[in-house]
Design a protein around this motif. Structure first.
Motif, short mmCIF file in Angstrom:
data_model
loop_
_atom_site.label_atom_id
_atom_site.label_comp_id
_atom_site.label_asym_id
_atom_site.label_seq_id
_atom_site.Cartn_x
_atom_site.Cartn_y
_atom_site.Cartn_z
N THR A 117 0.80 -1.22 0.00
CA THR A 117 0.00 0.00 0.00
C THR A 117 0.84 1.27 0.00
O THR A 117 0.30 2.36 -0.19
N ASP A 118 2.13 1.15 0.23
CA ASP A 118 3.02 2.31 0.29
C ASP A 118 4.15 2.13 -0.72
O ASP A 118 5.13 1.45 -0.44
N PRO A 119 4.02 2.74 -1.91
CA PRO A 119 5.03 2.56 -2.95
C PRO A 119 6.43 3.00 -2.53
O PRO A 119 7.42 2.39 -2.92
N GLU A 120 6.52 4.04 -1.72
CA GLU A 120 7.83 4.52 -1.25
C GLU A 120 8.50 3.47 -0.37
O GLU A 120 9.69 3.18 -0.50
N LEU A 121 7.73 2.90 0.52
CA LEU A 121 8.24 1.85 1.40
C LEU A 121 8.62 0.62 0.58
O LEU A 121 9.67 0.02 0.80
N ALA A 122 7.78 0.26 -0.38
CA ALA A 122 8.05 -0.89 -1.24
C ALA A 122 9.35 -0.70 -2.01
O ALA A 122 10.16 -1.64 -2.14
N ALA A 123 9.59 0.51 -2.52
CA ALA A 123 10.81 0.79 -3.28
C ALA A 123 12.04 0.65 -2.38
O ALA A 123 13.08 0.12 -2.81
#
Length: 133
Positions: A117-123
């Protein structure tokens, strides 16, 4: 690994571990800036999780992925009794992989949910995973 494959691995691991996504809001609440339970050492951003925890999650996710890749072919063609034993063995190995990286299963599952749900965290997790490979 594609985003779909990463999601599949996390979902499969959570399903095999018998974890509910219901606990995710608790971690999210602890990790948002300005909330009472903000994680110590966290930096500003959409979802806050300290780098050490993210690195541990990245390493654990690679190990969980290896366990799934090891056991999944054994599920093909297994009868129900064999499949149950395979799931138990795979479960045990996945829990060991998570715990050997200093996480508990609940935290691992919560982080897997948050990375969806959090693209920044996923990256960030993806960068740590690449560093480990």
């Amino acid at each position: 690994m594609t985003q779909f494959a990463k999601t599949l691995v996390a979902t499969t691991a959570a399903a095999m571990l018998g974890i509910s996504a219901a606990a995710v809001p608790a971690l999210a609440e602890q990790t948002r800036p300005g909330t009472q339970g903000a994680a110590p050492g966290a930096t500003q951003g959409a979802t806050q999780v300290d780098d050490a925890t993210l690195k541990a999650f990245a390493e654990a996710s690679l190990e969980v992925e290896e366990v799934i890749e090891k056991w999944q072919p054994r599920m093909d063609g297994a009868d129900e009794a064999e499949a149950q034993q395979i799931r138990r063995d795979a479960n045990r190995e996945m829990v060991e992989a998570v715990q050997s990286n200093g996480l508990n299963v609940e935290t691992y599952t919560q982080l897997a949910q948050l990375t969806r749900t959090d693209p920044e965290l996923a990256a960030k997790v993806q960068r740590y995973r690449q560093d480990e490979q």
